[in-house]
Design an enzyme around this catalytic site. Structure first.
Site, mmCIF file in Angstrom:
data_model
loop_
_atom_site.group_PDB
_atom_site.id
_atom_site.type_symbol
_atom_site.label_atom_id
_atom_site.label_comp_id
_atom_site.label_asym_id
_atom_site.label_seq_id
_atom_site.Cartn_x
_atom_site.Cartn_y
_atom_site.Cartn_z
ATOM 1 N N GLN A 32 42.589 45.431 30.804
ATOM 2 C CA GLN A 32 41.357 44.953 30.643
ATOM 3 C C GLN A 32 40.491 45.785 31.325
ATOM 4 O O GLN A 32 40.570 46.609 32.315
ATOM 5 C CB GLN A 32 41.375 43.571 31.357
ATOM 6 C CG GLN A 32 41.956 43.492 32.564
ATOM 7 C CD GLN A 32 42.619 42.065 32.874
ATOM 8 O OE1 GLN A 32 42.570 40.960 32.442
ATOM 9 N NE2 GLN A 32 43.455 42.108 33.945
ATOM 10 N N HIS A 63 40.571 27.923 44.364
ATOM 11 C CA HIS A 63 42.043 28.290 44.967
ATOM 12 C C HIS A 63 42.546 27.133 45.659
ATOM 13 O O HIS A 63 43.765 26.818 45.518
ATOM 14 C CB HIS A 63 42.160 29.684 45.809
ATOM 15 C CG HIS A 63 41.877 30.636 44.996
ATOM 16 N ND1 HIS A 63 40.734 31.544 45.296
ATOM 17 C CD2 HIS A 63 42.582 31.265 43.770
ATOM 18 C CE1 HIS A 63 40.847 32.786 44.468
ATOM 19 N NE2 HIS A 63 41.710 32.575 43.559
ATOM 20 N N ASP A 87 44.316 38.725 42.448
ATOM 21 C CA ASP A 87 43.204 38.671 43.592
ATOM 22 C C ASP A 87 43.765 38.182 45.071
ATOM 23 O O ASP A 87 43.569 38.602 45.893
ATOM 24 C CB ASP A 87 42.033 38.097 43.317
ATOM 25 C CG ASP A 87 42.349 36.678 42.757
ATOM 26 O OD1 ASP A 87 42.628 35.849 43.837
ATOM 27 O OD2 ASP A 87 42.294 36.390 41.952
ATOM 28 N N GLU A 107 52.225 39.546 38.620
ATOM 29 C CA GLU A 107 50.971 39.952 38.235
ATOM 30 C C GLU A 107 51.023 41.013 37.125
ATOM 31 O O GLU A 107 51.609 41.918 37.410
ATOM 32 C CB GLU A 107 49.922 40.335 39.234
ATOM 33 C CG GLU A 107 48.564 40.976 38.905
ATOM 34 C CD GLU A 107 47.765 40.106 37.938
ATOM 35 O OE1 GLU A 107 47.358 39.175 38.224
ATOM 36 O OE2 GLU A 107 47.240 40.793 36.786
ATOM 37 N N ASP A 144 55.117 41.428 33.494
ATOM 38 C CA ASP A 144 54.761 40.251 32.605
ATOM 39 C C ASP A 144 55.204 38.869 32.954
ATOM 40 O O ASP A 144 56.593 38.552 33.001
ATOM 41 C CB ASP A 144 55.325 40.676 31.304
ATOM 42 C CG ASP A 144 55.052 39.894 30.101
ATOM 43 O OD1 ASP A 144 54.534 38.611 30.391
ATOM 44 O OD2 ASP A 144 55.075 40.063 28.810
ATOM 45 N N ASP A 162 47.890 31.143 37.465
ATOM 46 C CA ASP A 162 46.477 31.613 37.903
ATOM 47 C C ASP A 162 46.145 32.620 36.783
ATOM 48 O O ASP A 162 45.973 33.723 37.073
ATOM 49 C CB ASP A 162 46.417 32.130 39.097
ATOM 50 C CG ASP A 162 44.951 32.331 39.482
ATOM 51 O OD1 ASP A 162 43.916 32.152 38.956
ATOM 52 O OD2 ASP A 162 44.820 32.917 40.747
ATOM 53 N N SER A 163 45.855 32.324 35.465
ATOM 54 C CA SER A 163 45.659 33.307 34.720
ATOM 55 C C SER A 163 44.194 33.311 34.264
ATOM 56 O O SER A 163 43.155 32.787 34.416
ATOM 57 C CB SER A 163 46.383 32.877 33.463
ATOM 58 O OG SER A 163 45.877 31.609 32.726
ATOM 59 N N ASP A 165 41.577 33.070 30.715
ATOM 60 C CA ASP A 165 41.426 32.061 29.864
ATOM 61 C C ASP A 165 42.541 31.944 28.910
ATOM 62 O O ASP A 165 43.100 32.864 28.452
ATOM 63 C CB ASP A 165 40.005 32.170 28.843
ATOM 64 C CG ASP A 165 38.819 32.048 30.072
ATOM 65 O OD1 ASP A 165 39.039 31.565 31.119
ATOM 66 O OD2 ASP A 165 37.763 32.182 29.630
HETATM 67 N N1 AG3 Z 1 41.572 32.916 37.171
HETATM 68 C C1 AG3 Z 1 40.634 32.688 36.056
HETATM 69 C C2 AG3 Z 1 40.327 31.680 35.812
HETATM 70 C C3 AG3 Z 1 39.522 31.701 34.466
HETATM 71 C C4 AG3 Z 1 38.060 31.957 34.468
HETATM 72 N N2 AG3 Z 1 37.371 31.856 32.990
HETATM 73 C C5 AG3 Z 1 36.128 32.150 32.879
HETATM 74 N N3 AG3 Z 1 35.331 32.510 33.886
HETATM 75 N N4 AG3 Z 1 35.741 32.341 31.695
HETATM 76 C C6 AG3 Z 1 40.953 33.182 38.300
HETATM 77 C C7 AG3 Z 1 41.395 34.177 39.075
HETATM 78 C C8 AG3 Z 1 41.166 33.698 40.302
HETATM 79 N N5 AG3 Z 1 42.332 33.865 41.062
#
Ligand code: AG3
Length: 281
Positions: A32, A63, A87, A107, A144, A162-163, A165
């Site tokens: 990405q 979080h 993160d 991750e 993965d 914690d992904s 969208d």
């Molecule tokens: N996980 C991301 C949540 C998605 C946010 N989506 C968006 N802004 N469209 C977050 C990573 C933080 N640990």
């Protein structure tokens, strides 16, 4: 990004923006496009494929809420799996619980871990220990999560997703097949939680994920919370295996945590959902 501002555009032209001083870093990782900005009022901003992942000032509003409700509802969460979360903010909150003996974070994108370690004040020390394999209670696996969950011989009390969208590359993490693998790898009792997108702007994805989870878990709960940096309210889905009432949390254990956003003594306030959405679920 426009002049002096970063704006994330959600469907139908709904924007969430920050005034920024400058872009500190930009790269195309294996998976990405990753950007880090210095904002005017919210510290650094982490962006993946144009979507806000966190701002340093207020990241706890996500979080804490992703981690502590399930950790405090589970009677003894000693083995925890985090999928995504590169993160480090989610794992940081998990490790605040003294009951945790082993936590694994899977991750997919090493680039997120590296950039977070180098640029963000979210979980720098933890990420350093993970990279050097010096964190006694936790292990970082670059891989993965879908494959990991299918293949691992380990079992977990709590699984936290914690992904990004529920559209695009993370879509698989919101499928019935994935929920079945998660259910299988949960101990009994076990709890699963995933972020599930913006209540107003990803309503159909939220409904689809909820219905798929209902086919797999013994019970499914939904809740929402205002998250700084996201198009709030933001939704979360909890899947239960076995005998756990997610409406109750251990307030004694909660006392040991320093919390700013999630209020265990007002746990019931999490379950707000606009009426029309509740009626669709
Ligand atoms: N996980 C991301 C949540 C998605 C946010 N989506 C968006 N802004 N469209 C977050 C990573 C933080 N640990």
């Amino acid at each position: 990004a426009e002049d002096n501002a970063f704006i994330e555009w959600y469907p139908r032209g709904y924007g969430v923006g920050f005034k920024v001083k400058r872009r500190l870093f930009e790269t195309q990782t294996q998976y990405q496009r990753l950007e880090i900005y210095e904002t005017e009022g919210f510290g650094k901003l982490l962006v993946l494929d144009g979507t806000v992942q966190l701002v340093e000032v207020g990241e706890e509003s996500y979080h804490e809420v992703l981690v502590h409700p399930v950790m405090l509802a589970h009677p003894k969460p000693s083995r925890v799996l985090v999928i995504g979360g590169g993160d480090g903010g989610t794992l940081r909150e998990v490790l605040k619980h003294g009951e945790v003996e082993r936590a694994v974070m899977v991750e997919i994108d090493e680039g997120v871990v590296e950039a977070s370690y180098l640029y963000l004040d979210v979980a720098k020390d933890l990420l350093e220990r993970l990279i050097k394999k010096e964190e006694p209670r936790a292990e970082l696996i670059i891989g993965d999560g879908v494959k990991y969950l299918k293949e691992t011989g380990e079992r977990f009390d709590v699984i936290i997703v914690d992904s990004t969208d529920p559209v695009g590359p993370a879509k698989l993490l919101f499928s019935e097949d994935f929920y079945r693998d998660a259910y299988e790898k949960l101990n009994d009792p076990g709890l699963y939680i995933t972020q599930a997108g913006s209540v107003y702007l990803f309503t159909s994805e939220l409904i689809d994920a909820y219905r798929a989870m209902k086919k797999v878990f013994d019970r499914v709960y939904y809740f929402s919370f205002p998250v700084i940096g996201y198009a709030s309210p933001w939704s979360f889905l909890v899947g239960v295996k076995g005998d756990v009432d997610f409406r109750k949390v251990d307030l004694e254990r909660a006392k040991g945590l320093k919390l700013y956003y999630y209020d265990p003594e007002r746990h019931e306030t999490l379950f707000q959902m606009p009426k029309y959405v509740r009626e669709l679920l």
